[in-house]
Scaffold this motif. Structure first.
Motif, PDB file in Angstrom:
ATOM      1  N   GLU A 313      69.123  55.457  27.816  1.00 54.73           N
ATOM      2  CA  GLU A 313      68.142  54.791  28.672  1.00 54.73           C
ATOM      3  C   GLU A 313      68.814  53.919  29.732  1.00 54.73           C
ATOM      4  O   GLU A 313      68.217  53.672  30.771  1.00 54.73           O
ATOM      5  CB  GLU A 313      67.210  53.920  27.812  1.00 54.73           C
ATOM      6  CG  GLU A 313      66.320  54.726  26.890  1.00 54.73           C
ATOM      7  CD  GLU A 313      65.366  53.846  26.110  1.00 54.73           C
ATOM      8  OE1 GLU A 313      64.601  54.390  25.315  1.00 54.73           O
ATOM      9  OE2 GLU A 313      65.399  52.615  26.304  1.00 54.73           O
ATOM     10  N   ILE A 314      70.020  53.448  29.461  1.00 54.21           N
ATOM     11  CA  ILE A 314      70.679  52.560  30.421  1.00 54.21           C
ATOM     12  C   ILE A 314      71.795  53.311  31.136  1.00 54.21           C
ATOM     13  O   ILE A 314      72.427  54.212  30.569  1.00 54.21           O
ATOM     14  CB  ILE A 314      71.238  51.299  29.735  1.00 54.21           C
ATOM     15  CG1 ILE A 314      72.297  51.672  28.687  1.00 54.21           C
ATOM     16  CG2 ILE A 314      70.126  50.484  29.095  1.00 54.21           C
ATOM     17  CD1 ILE A 314      73.046  50.485  28.140  1.00 54.21           C
ATOM     18  N   LEU A 315      72.044  52.935  32.388  1.00 54.01           N
ATOM     19  CA  LEU A 315      73.073  53.597  33.185  1.00 54.01           C
ATOM     20  C   LEU A 315      74.466  53.064  32.880  1.00 54.01           C
ATOM     21  O   LEU A 315      75.454  53.776  33.055  1.00 54.01           O
ATOM     22  CB  LEU A 315      72.768  53.422  34.674  1.00 54.01           C
ATOM     23  CG  LEU A 315      71.496  54.112  35.183  1.00 54.01           C
ATOM     24  CD1 LEU A 315      71.312  53.842  36.666  1.00 54.01           C
ATOM     25  CD2 LEU A 315      71.558  55.613  34.921  1.00 54.01           C
ATOM     26  N   GLY A 316      74.575  51.816  32.456  1.00 55.89           N
ATOM     27  CA  GLY A 316      75.885  51.246  32.168  1.00 55.89           C
ATOM     28  C   GLY A 316      75.764  49.787  31.783  1.00 55.89           C
ATOM     29  O   GLY A 316      74.676  49.193  31.822  1.00 55.89           O
ATOM     30  N   LEU A 317      76.899  49.199  31.399  1.00 53.12           N
ATOM     31  CA  LEU A 317      76.947  47.795  30.991  1.00 53.12           C
ATOM     32  C   LEU A 317      77.884  47.019  31.906  1.00 53.12           C
ATOM     33  O   LEU A 317      78.991  47.478  32.209  1.00 53.12           O
ATOM     34  CB  LEU A 317      77.455  47.659  29.553  1.00 53.12           C
ATOM     35  CG  LEU A 317      76.674  48.356  28.434  1.00 53.12           C
ATOM     36  CD1 LEU A 317      77.341  48.071  27.092  1.00 53.12           C
ATOM     37  CD2 LEU A 317      75.232  47.902  28.409  1.00 53.12           C
ATOM     38  N   VAL A 318      77.422  45.855  32.348  1.00 54.83           N
ATOM     39  CA  VAL A 318      78.287  44.862  32.985  1.00 54.83           C
ATOM     40  C   VAL A 318      78.485  43.755  31.954  1.00 54.83           C
ATOM     41  O   VAL A 318      77.522  43.097  31.555  1.00 54.83           O
ATOM     42  CB  VAL A 318      77.664  44.291  34.271  1.00 54.83           C
ATOM     43  CG1 VAL A 318      78.550  43.180  34.840  1.00 54.83           C
ATOM     44  CG2 VAL A 318      77.463  45.384  35.301  1.00 54.83           C
ATOM     45  N   VAL A 319      79.710  43.574  31.496  1.00 58.90           N
ATOM     46  CA  VAL A 319      80.005  42.579  30.458  1.00 58.90           C
ATOM     47  C   VAL A 319      81.095  41.670  30.991  1.00 58.90           C
ATOM     48  O   VAL A 319      82.165  42.142  31.392  1.00 58.90           O
ATOM     49  CB  VAL A 319      80.467  43.247  29.152  1.00 58.90           C
ATOM     50  CG1 VAL A 319      80.627  42.202  28.055  1.00 58.90           C
ATOM     51  CG2 VAL A 319      79.493  44.323  28.714  1.00 58.90           C
ATOM     52  N   THR A 320      80.833  40.366  31.005  1.00 53.04           N
ATOM     53  CA  THR A 320      81.820  39.469  31.612  1.00 53.04           C
ATOM     54  C   THR A 320      81.744  38.073  31.025  1.00 53.04           C
ATOM     55  O   THR A 320      80.708  37.658  30.490  1.00 53.04           O
ATOM     56  CB  THR A 320      81.630  39.420  33.146  1.00 53.04           C
ATOM     57  OG1 THR A 320      82.756  38.804  33.752  1.00 53.04           O
ATOM     58  CG2 THR A 320      80.357  38.685  33.531  1.00 53.04           C
ATOM     59  N   ASN A 321      82.860  37.369  31.133  1.00 54.22           N
ATOM     60  CA  ASN A 321      82.993  35.988  30.688  1.00 54.22           C
ATOM     61  C   ASN A 321      83.484  35.160  31.877  1.00 54.22           C
ATOM     62  O   ASN A 321      84.671  34.900  32.018  1.00 54.22           O
ATOM     63  CB  ASN A 321      83.984  35.912  29.514  1.00 54.22           C
ATOM     64  CG  ASN A 321      84.319  34.507  29.072  1.00 54.22           C
ATOM     65  OD1 ASN A 321      85.459  34.186  28.777  1.00 54.22           O
ATOM     66  ND2 ASN A 321      83.334  33.626  29.038  1.00 54.22           N
ATOM     67  N   PRO A 322      82.566  34.746  32.774  1.00 52.52           N
ATOM     68  CA  PRO A 322      82.993  34.018  33.975  1.00 52.52           C
ATOM     69  C   PRO A 322      83.578  32.661  33.614  1.00 52.52           C
ATOM     70  O   PRO A 322      83.323  32.123  32.530  1.00 52.52           O
ATOM     71  CB  PRO A 322      81.686  33.837  34.765  1.00 52.52           C
ATOM     72  CG  PRO A 322      80.675  34.698  34.098  1.00 52.52           C
ATOM     73  CD  PRO A 322      81.115  34.854  32.687  1.00 52.52           C
ATOM     74  N   PRO A 323      84.337  32.058  34.504  1.00 50.79           N
ATOM     75  CA  PRO A 323      84.807  30.684  34.250  1.00 50.79           C
ATOM     76  C   PRO A 323      83.618  29.737  34.205  1.00 50.79           C
ATOM     77  O   PRO A 323      82.631  29.932  34.919  1.00 50.79           O
ATOM     78  CB  PRO A 323      85.707  30.388  35.453  1.00 50.79           C
ATOM     79  CG  PRO A 323      85.260  31.334  36.513  1.00 50.79           C
ATOM     80  CD  PRO A 323      84.788  32.565  35.816  1.00 50.79           C
ATOM     81  N   TYR A 324      83.679  28.738  33.313  1.00 48.19           N
ATOM     82  CA  TYR A 324      82.580  27.770  33.269  1.00 48.19           C
ATOM     83  C   TYR A 324      83.068  26.336  33.345  1.00 48.19           C
ATOM     84  O   TYR A 324      82.282  25.414  33.336  1.00 48.19           O
ATOM     85  CB  TYR A 324      81.685  27.971  32.040  1.00 48.19           C
ATOM     86  CG  TYR A 324      82.385  28.311  30.760  1.00 48.19           C
ATOM     87  CD1 TYR A 324      82.948  27.334  29.955  1.00 48.19           C
ATOM     88  CD2 TYR A 324      82.464  29.626  30.345  1.00 48.19           C
ATOM     89  CE1 TYR A 324      83.572  27.667  28.772  1.00 48.19           C
ATOM     90  CE2 TYR A 324      83.087  29.970  29.154  1.00 48.19           C
ATOM     91  CZ  TYR A 324      83.634  28.987  28.365  1.00 48.19           C
ATOM     92  OH  TYR A 324      84.254  29.322  27.190  1.00 48.19           O
ATOM     93  N   GLY A 325      84.374  26.130  33.485  1.00 49.47           N
ATOM     94  CA  GLY A 325      84.896  24.808  33.824  1.00 49.47           C
ATOM     95  C   GLY A 325      84.697  23.785  32.733  1.00 49.47           C
ATOM     96  O   GLY A 325      83.752  23.841  31.968  1.00 49.47           O
ATOM     97  N   GLU A 326      85.589  22.816  32.693  1.00 57.14           N
ATOM     98  CA  GLU A 326      85.473  21.710  31.745  1.00 57.14           C
ATOM     99  C   GLU A 326      85.696  20.362  32.423  1.00 57.14           C
ATOM    100  O   GLU A 326      85.542  19.329  31.795  1.00 57.14           O
ATOM    101  CB  GLU A 326      86.484  21.882  30.605  1.00 57.14           C
ATOM    102  CG  GLU A 326      86.241  23.135  29.776  1.00 57.14           C
ATOM    103  CD  GLU A 326      87.238  23.260  28.633  1.00 57.14           C
ATOM    104  OE1 GLU A 326      87.709  22.216  28.157  1.00 57.14           O
ATOM    105  OE2 GLU A 326      87.541  24.387  28.244  1.00 57.14           O
ATOM    106  N   ARG A 327      86.033  20.390  33.714  1.00 53.76           N
ATOM    107  CA  ARG A 327      86.297  19.139  34.409  1.00 53.76           C
ATOM    108  C   ARG A 327      85.086  18.732  35.232  1.00 53.76           C
ATOM    109  O   ARG A 327      84.253  19.560  35.630  1.00 53.76           O
ATOM    110  CB  ARG A 327      87.515  19.283  35.335  1.00 53.76           C
ATOM    111  CG  ARG A 327      88.801  19.624  34.620  1.00 53.76           C
ATOM    112  CD  ARG A 327      89.963  19.682  35.609  1.00 53.76           C
ATOM    113  NE  ARG A 327      89.731  20.666  36.645  1.00 53.76           N
ATOM    114  CZ  ARG A 327      90.027  21.951  36.530  1.00 53.76           C
ATOM    115  NH1 ARG A 327      90.545  22.415  35.405  1.00 53.76           N
ATOM    116  NH2 ARG A 327      89.806  22.792  37.530  1.00 53.76           N
ATOM    117  N   LEU A 328      84.987  17.440  35.516  1.00 56.38           N
ATOM    118  CA  LEU A 328      83.917  16.913  36.347  1.00 56.38           C
ATOM    119  C   LEU A 328      83.975  17.579  37.722  1.00 56.38           C
ATOM    120  O   LEU A 328      85.013  17.650  38.352  1.00 56.38           O
ATOM    121  CB  LEU A 328      84.080  15.395  36.487  1.00 56.38           C
ATOM    122  CG  LEU A 328      82.912  14.645  37.131  1.00 56.38           C
ATOM    123  CD1 LEU A 328      81.678  14.753  36.249  1.00 56.38           C
ATOM    124  CD2 LEU A 328      83.279  13.183  37.354  1.00 56.38           C
ATOM    125  N   GLY A 329      82.853  18.108  38.152  1.00 57.97           N
ATOM    126  CA  GLY A 329      82.786  18.758  39.450  1.00 57.97           C
ATOM    127  C   GLY A 329      82.909  20.261  39.383  1.00 57.97           C
ATOM    128  O   GLY A 329      82.593  20.964  40.343  1.00 57.97           O
TER     129      GLY A 329
END
Length: 721
Positions: A313-329
């Motif tokens: 049913e699905i054409l494909g998967l986009v799987v990702t772990n983007p940066p989410y930062g730990e510092r102020l700003g």
């Protein structure tokens, strides 16, 4: 240890991954599988433990428990460790390492605990063999694992050695790389094995050092994750049985060799950072997939879907772990990245499904796509969310839920909106004054809008009462659309945080069925306590709001008493009792799901130790044979139950006399039994219980937000005459 003998083992894992590890162990043939916090207990032959080391993609370690004993101090720890026959596990010329962890114990200094454990082992071996093993913290022949919790020590041999997430293919990594075991968990939750078999491609647009794409290739090509490891912990252990290990290793090699790599679907990793792409290429090469997995240096703006030959049913998967930062700003800088990812998925990936893992909930919102499911995962100590994001630019199908179909609000929408807003204004003053954050805002106040609306801090739970057959279906659909369109704005919550269910009379086993399986939980607060609620997967949220005052009464009556919670559900009442000073508690329920939920609630509130017991049992069958007395008992049964785990059905009206008699038999002489149920036509048969003093207290336990519905529950205070 005989080759075929059944032995107890324990596989550790990151929190929330226990069901995945249990599923892996089940597939390997393990028995007596029991999910626990941060791990899974199981039994089987030593070969099963070896197979778990070789094939588990999600577990961290496989332990062989040796003993458990009380360890309130260092002497008790030393003496307990010395009771073991250590020459069965290592010799004087072999090397040793000790891993030591401690929770809520007097032996809190882990380095000192490891030192005392090591002393006990080497002293015994020196006395018996005339020599002692050396310490090698990096690559020892035998690694001993000691865990002390609530002053009880558990000693085990670590059969895995290095953590199982170290597959052996990582040549170099960037800052804070994704652990291989967590990447595998993400892919399993994304349904990648099934998608790969159906020919669906996989793309990671921010691949970093390539962990997700390498794990995807290993999974799709049937390569054991431990196949490239040179060594496991059991190799230097004297109990090792090579005759069990060699066939497993040969079979894994044969499976990897037999797989036709040309049948793999496209697997691609992109990253704007050339250094990251280079590291990913090296890792792909070391894993043996240079010809099958492609890595490119490519900015996110150039993201395009891969050619798909998917048969599902699905054409494909986009799987990702983007940066989410730990510092102020960091959050402000990364928000445009997440928004761009969401825009590109919407514009270019129709028919695909996205899976985004992030440790920053605000950044997750910036994607701008409605999540079908949210899974709570942990990247080290960071609590993360894995969002499942179906991507479609097409109009909703006609068969979809009525309230999702685009249509203008009906003529009654304003009437419902005004009533909801009026109720909220009134109740918010009371809630603020009483410190209440979860409450009922609306309960079919207008007959045309037969819904219940509950506010759970930043989310809303809407239950539609099943309409009679005499109500026009089209009119009911329009009114539900009105409710879902109006509620988010009035309540001040995001549309995606409004959860709808239909409350109807349940038949058969329906009361036990989950509505979904996202595992999505939220933390809410009541009475100074923290509770986990799930507004998506179950008909009830996990916290009965109408029992708020009953829980407060339990807190008043609990200090110094033993508390028994019958039909404990998620044990919110036990939390109140324990935190108010109950000296012990027993919480009984037949559902594993609810007992696991209860355990998480107790842990969230620091209620730990053997004094507070969770017991899986059918209450009606357990009570007659139960032992011990309790100063306070809560009995809150369902209206009806015919769980397949029970020998007989339960009907609260028919069976309450026998139930109350059996429960009262467990009371201390001055004890109190609180009884409550939600059967609106319930009639207490006090004449059949002359030995009990029965006082109805429904009016005292009905909170202000449920005053409009006097039959929401009934409750009784019972003592022995």
């Amino acid at each position: 240890m005989a080759p075929s003998s059944s032995t107890a083992f324990f596989a550790t894992c990151a929190r929330s991954l226990e069901p995945l590890v249990a599923s892996e162990l089940r597939a390997l043939g393990a028995e007596s599988i029991e999910e626990r916090r941060a791990g899974v207990a199981f039994s089987g032959s030593l070969g099963i433990a070896y197979a778990a080391c070789l094939w588990s993609r999600v577990a961290s370690r496989v332990l062989l428990p040796l003993t458990e004993f009380a360890a309130p101090d260092d002497k008790a720890l030393y003496d307990g460790v010395r009771t073991l026959r250590w020459r069965d596990h290592l010799g004087a010329r072999e090397t040793l390492a000790v891993d030591f962890t401690s929770i809520r114990s007097q032996l809190a200094h882990t380095h000192y605990g490891a030192l005392k454990t090591k002393d006990a082992i080497v002293d015994q071996l020196r006395d018996e063999l005339g020599d002692r093993p050396n310490i090698d913290p990096e690559r020892p022949d035998v690694r001993v694992h000691v865990h002390v919790e609530d002053d009880r020590a558990q000693v085990a041999i670590d059969l895995s050695g290095e953590s199982l997430h170290r597959r052996g293919y990582r040549a170099r990594g960037l800052e804070a790389p994704l652990k291989e075991s967590l990447a595998a968990a993400v892919l399993l939750l994304a349904g990648w094995p099934e998608a790969a078999r159906a020919g669906a491609p996989l793309l990671d647009p921010m691949c970093g050092s390539g962990t997700l794409v390498v794990e995807a290739a290993l999974m799709a090509a049937d390569v054991a994750p431990g196949l490239s490891r040179e060594r496991f912990g059991f190799h230097g252990w004297r109990g090792h049985q090579p005759e069990l290990w060699r066939p497993l290793l040969d079979d894994a090699r044969a499976r990897a060799h037999a797989f036709d790599r040309s049948s793999l679907p496209p697997i691609r990793g992109f990253d704007v950072d050339a250094r990251a792409a280079l590291a990913a290429k090296e890792n792909v090469k070391r894993a043996g997939f240079s010809g099958e997995v492609r890595i490119e240096t490519r900015p996110l703006a150039a993201l395009e879907p891969l050619e798909s030959q998917a048969r599902g049913e699905i054409l494909g998967l986009v799987v990702t772990n983007p940066p989410y930062g730990e510092r102020l700003g960091d959050e402000a800088e990364l928000r445009p990245l997440y928004a761009q990812l969401g825009d590109l998925l919407k514009q270019r990936f129709s028919g695909w499904v996205g899976f985004v893992l992030t440790g920053n909930l605000e950044l997750g919102k910036a994607i701008g796509l409605r999540a079908r499911r949210r899974h709570i995962l942990y990247n080290g100590a960071i609590e993360c969310r894995l969002y499942e994001l179906p991507i479609s630019r097409e109009a909703p199908r006609e068969g979809g839920p009525a309230w999702r179909r685009p249509r203008p609000p009906g003529p009654g929408a304003e009437m419902f909106q005004n009533r909801l807003a009026k109720n909220l204004r009134h109740l918010k003053k009371w809630a603020k004054r009483e410190g209440v954050t979860c409450f009922r805002v609306y309960d079919a106040d207008l007959p045309e809008y037969a819904v219940a609306v509950d506010l759970y801090e930043q989310a809303a739970h809407i239950q539609e009462y099943e309409a009679p057959k005499t109500v026009d279906a089209a009119a009911a659909e329009q009114r539900l659309h009105d409710v879902m369109a109006v509620a988010p704005e009035v309540l001040g919550v995001r549309p995606e945080d409004v959860f709808l269910k239909v409350r109807r009379r349940q038949r058969g086993l329906e009361q036990y069925e989950k509505l979904d399986s996202s595992g999505a939980e939220w933390k809410v607060h009541e009475g100074g306590h923290t509770f986990l609620v799930n507004l998506r997967d179950h008909l009830d949220s996990g916290l009965f709001l109408d029992h708020r005052k009953l829980r407060a009464l339990i807190a008043e009556l609990s200090p110094g008493r033993r508390f028994l919670n019958l039909y404990a559900y998620t044990a919110s009442a036990t939390v109140y009792a324990a935190k108010a000073g109950a000296r012990a508690s027993t919480s009984v329920d037949l559902s594993n799901t609810y007992l696991e939920w209860a355990a998480r609630n107790l842990a969230e509130n620091g209620v730990r130790g053997s004094a507070h017991e969770l017991l899986r049992a059918d209450v009606s069958a357990w009570l007659p044979s139960a032992s011990g007395r309790y100063g306070l008992i809560l009995c809150a049964p369902p209206t009806f139950s015919n769980s397949k785990k029970m020998e007989e059905t339960f009907d609260v009206q028919r069976d309450h006399v026998a139930l109350l008699r059996a429960a009262a038999a467990r009371l201390e002489p001055d004890g109190v039994l609180l009884f409550s149920n939600h059967f609106r036509r319930f009639k207490m048969d006090a004449e059949a219980l002359p030995e009990l003093a029965i006082e109805e207290i429904t009016a005292l336990t009905r909170p202000p937000d449920f005053q409009r519905n006097p039959r929401i529950h009934n409750s009784w205070k019972i003592t022995r005459r």
